[in-house]
Enzyme design. Structure first.
Site, PDB file in Angstrom:
ATOM      1  N   ASP A 149       0.854  -1.185   0.000  1.00 22.34           N
ATOM      2  CA  ASP A 149       0.000   0.000   0.000  1.00 22.34           C
ATOM      3  C   ASP A 149       0.891   1.236   0.000  1.00 22.34           C
ATOM      4  OD1 ASP A 149      -2.178   1.655   0.130  1.00 22.34           O
ATOM      5  OD2 ASP A 149      -2.608   1.291   2.243  1.00 22.34           O
TER       6      ASP A 149
ATOM      7  N   ASP B  73      -2.872   2.338  -6.184  1.00 20.10           N
ATOM      8  CA  ASP B  73      -1.770   2.407  -5.222  1.00 20.10           C
ATOM      9  C   ASP B  73      -1.693   1.233  -4.260  1.00 20.10           C
ATOM     10  OD1 ASP B  73      -4.132   3.159  -3.938  1.00 20.10           O
ATOM     11  OD2 ASP B  73      -3.093   4.477  -2.540  1.00 20.10           O
ATOM     12  N   GLU B  74      -2.431   0.163  -4.491  1.00 24.19           N
ATOM     13  CA  GLU B  74      -2.306  -0.990  -3.613  1.00 24.19           C
ATOM     14  C   GLU B  74      -2.636  -2.276  -4.356  1.00 24.19           C
ATOM     15  OE1 GLU B  74      -5.200  -1.537  -0.460  1.00 24.19           O
ATOM     16  OE2 GLU B  74      -6.514  -0.022  -1.364  1.00 24.19           O
TER      17      GLU B  74
END
Length: 373
Positions: free
Chosen positions: A16, A110-111
């Site tokens: 993350d 983003d993860e």
């Protein structure tokens, strides 16, 4: 699960990025570094899409009206989101992931979940792989990421938040149940403020409290979530990492720290959700026939409004137009709005596209025992 599967033998990493949008802006503009920053919104209207860690110290968070954010942090700086840049950085991020495994399940820009059980890069342990990925991100993208390492997806995701920012947290087989027991009930998937209040009234405050309840009790009070709560409170999650699973819809929603009632605030909030959802649609190279707007009012009444079209929605302009029309039909609102959401359904892949299901639940696949934690 297949008979030769062993979920407890999996090695799963949840990566993350730390304050992704805000960190990219601070990386690209040195004048913003070490300063409280909000991406999206403004001091007068709109909603914060992301906040830097410097801003979070003042209580500024995503989905907060810009006016509230500025009140909490008078020196807060606002910048417009640049989703084309975030998508480009996300592509670089996934290229780094691919050095270590082919089993990558993206959740957003983003993860992602990574199954590193096979250790195709020959690193030696899941923790070492997580550290190598974080090192590559720091050295090549000039950003930081946090990671959770565990034997299932639920614990890995929760663990990635334990040592944020720029940290790693490892939960090994045999440690999961004890780790989950210490979690606040609010950390379990699907336990929002309202469910947390119901749990509190029943004397349920932690994972240990959930585990102490029978499945029958959980079914009586939490319905369809009962099985999940029962298993998760025991450190169990049988979902495998699935990169390419067909899904029926793509969507996104935001719950707001303060209820929205002004027409322009609602319109600005919708624009933010359009950005989020179209980003996911574009990432999956898909198109769909139905746009659905979800609205939850301050009194928790929830409604949906939908429009279906033929041919399918293929461009952002079409998606924007339908989304705005659905909202305009509800304005003005007579009571505050606490949540807005958009969904595109009736999906079909664009030529050369592949529809991903980042939250898909599937049977387990065979795993190897070679990689240590």
């Amino acid at each position: 699960m297949t008979e030769d599967s062993s979920p407890s033998a999996r090695k799963i990493i949840h990566v993350d990025m730390d304050a992704f949008y805000a960190s990219v802006e601070q990386r690209d503009d040195p004048t913003l570094r070490d300063k409280p920053l909000a991406v999206g919104g403004s001091a007068k209207r709109g909603v914060v899409a992301a906040a830097s860690y410097e801003a979070r110290k003042f209580g500024v968070k995503s989905a907060m009206p810009g006016v509230t954010a500025r009140r909490r942090c008078p020196q807060l700086l606002f910048v417009k989101p640049r989703f084309d840049v975030y998508r480009s950085v996300s592509k670089q991020l996934h290229e780094i992931f691919a050095r270590y495994t082919d089993l990558i399940e993206p959740l957003s820009l983003d993860e992602a979940y990574l199954d590193v059980t096979a250790d195709t890069a020959g690193i030696g342990s899941a923790t070492a792989i997580a550290e190598a990925i974080r090192r590559d991100i720091r050295n090549e993208l000039f950003l930081t990421a946090s990671a959770g390492v565990s034997y299932n997806k639920f614990i890995a995701k929760v663990a990635s938040d334990q040592n944020k920012p720029d940290g790693v947290f490892v939960v090994r087989p045999g440690e999961g149940a004890d780790f989950v027991a210490t979690l606040p009930a609010r950390r379990f998937y699907g336990v929002g403020p309202r469910t947390a209040e119901r749990m509190s009234a029943l004397g349920i405050h932690t994972g240990a409290d959930i585990r102490a309840q029978s499945l029958i009790f959980l079914e009586q009070h939490f319905g369809k979530s009962a099985q999940y709560l029962y298993r998760a409170s025991r450190g169990e999650d049988y979902r495998s990492v699935r990169p390419d699973r067909e899904r029926k819809s793509i969507g996104g929603e935001r719950t707001y720290a303060e209820d929205l009632i002004v027409d322009d605030d609602l319109r600005n909030a919708l624009e933010h959700i359009i950005d989020i959802v179209w980003e996911r649609i574009d990432q999956n190279s898909t198109q769909g026939k139905t746009v659905t707007l979800k609205v939850k009012y301050a009194d928790f009444q929830q409604i949906t409004r939908a429009r279906s079209v033929s041919p399918p929605v293929q461009t952002r302009a079409d998606f924007e137009r339908l989304s705005r029309e659905l909202l305009e039909a509800l304005l003005p609102v007579v009571k505050g709005v606490r949540l807005l959401g958009l969904t595109l359904s009736g999906l079909e892949s664009s030529p050369g596209g592949l529809i991903h299901d980042p939250e898909g639940v599937a049977e387990s696949s065979p795993v190897q025992e070679s990689l240590a934690f």
